[in-house]
Design an enzyme around this catalytic site. Sequence first.
Site, PDB file in Angstrom:
ATOM      1  N   GLU A 126       0.707  -1.273  -0.128  1.00  0.00           N
ATOM      2  CA  GLU A 126       0.165  -0.391   0.011  1.00  0.00           C
ATOM      3  C   GLU A 126       0.987   1.441  -0.122  1.00  0.00           C
ATOM      4  O   GLU A 126       0.484   2.083  -0.670  1.00  0.00           O
ATOM      5  CB  GLU A 126      -1.046   0.194   1.319  1.00  0.00           C
ATOM      6  N   GLU A 182      -4.083  -9.290   2.887  1.00  0.00           N
ATOM      7  CA  GLU A 182      -4.924  -8.782   4.422  1.00  0.00           C
ATOM      8  C   GLU A 182      -5.798  -9.773   4.767  1.00  0.00           C
ATOM      9  O   GLU A 182      -6.604 -10.094   5.899  1.00  0.00           O
ATOM     10  CB  GLU A 182      -5.418  -7.258   4.430  1.00  0.00           C
TER      11      GLU A 182
HETATM   12  N1  CO8 Z   1       5.164  -8.201  11.109  1.00  0.00           N
HETATM   13  C1  CO8 Z   1       5.358  -8.285  11.950  1.00  0.00           C
HETATM   14  N2  CO8 Z   1       6.835  -9.177  12.368  1.00  0.00           N
HETATM   15  C2  CO8 Z   1       7.058  -9.581  10.917  1.00  0.00           C
HETATM   16  C3  CO8 Z   1       5.793  -9.989  10.002  1.00  0.00           C
HETATM   17  C4  CO8 Z   1       5.191  -8.666  10.359  1.00  0.00           C
HETATM   18  N3  CO8 Z   1       4.513  -8.256   9.326  1.00  0.00           N
HETATM   19  N4  CO8 Z   1       6.356  -9.789   8.973  1.00  0.00           N
HETATM   20  C5  CO8 Z   1       7.780 -10.722   9.234  1.00  0.00           C
HETATM   21  N5  CO8 Z   1       7.582 -10.526  10.751  1.00  0.00           N
HETATM   22  C6  CO8 Z   1       8.714 -11.039  11.245  1.00  0.00           C
HETATM   23  C7  CO8 Z   1       8.294 -12.089  12.006  1.00  0.00           C
HETATM   24  O1  CO8 Z   1       8.019 -11.981  12.963  1.00  0.00           O
HETATM   25  C8  CO8 Z   1      10.464 -13.032  11.896  1.00  0.00           C
HETATM   26  O2  CO8 Z   1      10.362 -12.578  13.122  1.00  0.00           O
HETATM   27  P1  CO8 Z   1      10.268 -14.006  14.442  1.00  0.00           P
HETATM   28  O3  CO8 Z   1      12.095 -14.781  14.292  1.00  0.00           O
HETATM   29  O4  CO8 Z   1      11.152 -12.969  15.367  1.00  0.00           O
HETATM   30  O5  CO8 Z   1       9.337 -14.335  14.657  1.00  0.00           O
HETATM   31  C9  CO8 Z   1      11.128 -12.213  11.299  1.00  0.00           C
HETATM   32  O6  CO8 Z   1      10.115 -11.187  10.322  1.00  0.00           O
HETATM   33  C10 CO8 Z   1      11.400 -13.275  10.077  1.00  0.00           C
HETATM   34  O7  CO8 Z   1      10.109 -14.313   9.186  1.00  0.00           O
HETATM   35  P2  CO8 Z   1       9.721 -14.933   8.905  1.00  0.00           P
HETATM   36  O8  CO8 Z   1      10.210 -16.054   9.695  1.00  0.00           O
HETATM   37  O9  CO8 Z   1       8.175 -15.741   8.785  1.00  0.00           O
HETATM   38  O10 CO8 Z   1      10.315 -15.282   7.907  1.00  0.00           O
HETATM   39  P3  CO8 Z   1      10.016 -16.382   6.179  1.00  0.00           P
HETATM   40  O11 CO8 Z   1      10.630 -16.513   5.721  1.00  0.00           O
HETATM   41  O12 CO8 Z   1       9.487 -17.414   7.299  1.00  0.00           O
HETATM   42  O13 CO8 Z   1       8.094 -16.018   6.133  1.00  0.00           O
HETATM   43  C11 CO8 Z   1       6.892 -13.889   5.494  1.00  0.00           C
HETATM   44  C12 CO8 Z   1       8.177 -14.551   5.355  1.00  0.00           C
HETATM   45  C13 CO8 Z   1       5.858 -15.232   4.599  1.00  0.00           C
HETATM   46  C14 CO8 Z   1       6.461 -12.668   4.988  1.00  0.00           C
HETATM   47  C15 CO8 Z   1       6.509 -14.176   7.002  1.00  0.00           C
HETATM   48  O14 CO8 Z   1       7.088 -13.603   7.443  1.00  0.00           O
HETATM   49  C16 CO8 Z   1       4.814 -14.200   6.777  1.00  0.00           C
HETATM   50  O15 CO8 Z   1       3.810 -14.541   6.445  1.00  0.00           O
HETATM   51  N6  CO8 Z   1       4.657 -12.625   7.023  1.00  0.00           N
HETATM   52  C17 CO8 Z   1       3.465 -11.282   7.375  1.00  0.00           C
HETATM   53  C18 CO8 Z   1       3.178 -11.453   6.081  1.00  0.00           C
HETATM   54  C19 CO8 Z   1       1.921 -10.646   5.710  1.00  0.00           C
HETATM   55  O16 CO8 Z   1       0.705 -11.288   5.897  1.00  0.00           O
HETATM   56  N7  CO8 Z   1       1.954  -9.284   5.662  1.00  0.00           N
HETATM   57  C20 CO8 Z   1       0.221  -8.017   5.900  1.00  0.00           C
HETATM   58  C21 CO8 Z   1       0.467  -7.912   7.514  1.00  0.00           C
HETATM   59  S1  CO8 Z   1      -1.605  -6.808   7.245  1.00  0.00           S
HETATM   60  C22 CO8 Z   1      -1.492  -5.208   6.814  1.00  0.00           C
HETATM   61  O17 CO8 Z   1       0.682  -5.055   6.215  1.00  0.00           O
HETATM   62  C23 CO8 Z   1      -2.166  -4.082   6.628  1.00  0.00           C
HETATM   63  C24 CO8 Z   1      -2.760  -3.902   7.878  1.00  0.00           C
HETATM   64  C25 CO8 Z   1      -3.251  -3.777   8.091  1.00  0.00           C
HETATM   65  C26 CO8 Z   1      -3.786  -2.696   9.758  1.00  0.00           C
HETATM   66  C27 CO8 Z   1      -4.160  -1.701   9.921  1.00  0.00           C
HETATM   67  C28 CO8 Z   1      -4.072  -0.985  11.751  1.00  0.00           C
HETATM   68  C29 CO8 Z   1      -3.740   0.222  11.521  1.00  0.00           C
END
Ligand code: CO8
Length: 263
Positions: A117, A137
Amino acid sequence: MPVRFKTDGRVAWITLDRPEALNAIDPESHAALVAAWERFRDADDLRVAVLTGAGRKAFCAGVDIKRMGEFYGKVPAGQRVQVWNREPGIGGLTRNLEVGKPVIAAVNGLCLGGGLELALACDIRLASANASFGLPEVRWAIIPGQGGTQRLPRAVPAAVALEMILTARPIDAARAAAIGLVNRVYPFARLREEAQTMAEAIAAHPPRAVRAALAAVRGGLALPLSEGLRLEQELADPLRDSPDNREAREAFREKRPPRWTVG
Ligand code: CO8
């Protein structure tokens, strides 16, 4: 600091710097991004900004899922729409914060959710070959709410945007280029240099013309064509026969580089 602000000539580099969390936007990053955009907006000597992420893996994996509740909790549920419709969106540029100067997203890896975004709120998107793009999302039982449902279908065909939003599945850089979501794709090692080169090419032009062109395109996209054509005239006319326009013509006749009135 979760966000770095550096300058390279007339180019501001704004870098999300939480590689251990894939540069996810937590409340501190959000506040720092808003401050960085305001600093860029207010600096007359800075002409173009480049937004990127630290590390080799991610541009931005979205909003920090572990701290999402803090964003929600800031405002009572009943007032959220009203308050958020006037405050800067997550990451700043996504809503109610215009910088009036070009911003390039240099997408160096994962670009998900709030990260996409934010990239969509930039004017030009360059990507490294390892980048991927998605709006996951709905997986989190929400919808893209930082401009994703509005900007993605304006950037790519609506059916493609809907496929991305409804399946929540990411696409790779090659597909992102094929659908026009990104302008160009480079090997990871060249992305930074290519972004700087493009930013310098823009920064070399007279700033008033660059800002007016940006305002015409951005403003016009939200208007019917007839109104957009009127807006174009309003923005084009003050530049006609302006000192910079006269200087450009004179420099052409004299076969020398032009000297702009500003900078
Ligand atoms: N938030 C917080 N921490 C994250 C995020 C995230 N979005 N993405 C990754 N991390 C962290 C992981 O927790 C991990 O940290 P730790 O080892 O301390 O747990 C570190 O980054 C590395 O990540 P992974 O070990 O998961 O790495 P992989 O290579 O295995 O996976 C992925 C990578 C596939 C990207 C996976 O991390 C994942 O699915 N992440 C989430 C991605 C996602 O869905 N993002 C969208 C979130 S929703 C959004 O952005 C809109 C929300 C609007 C809200 C408005 C609020 C006001």
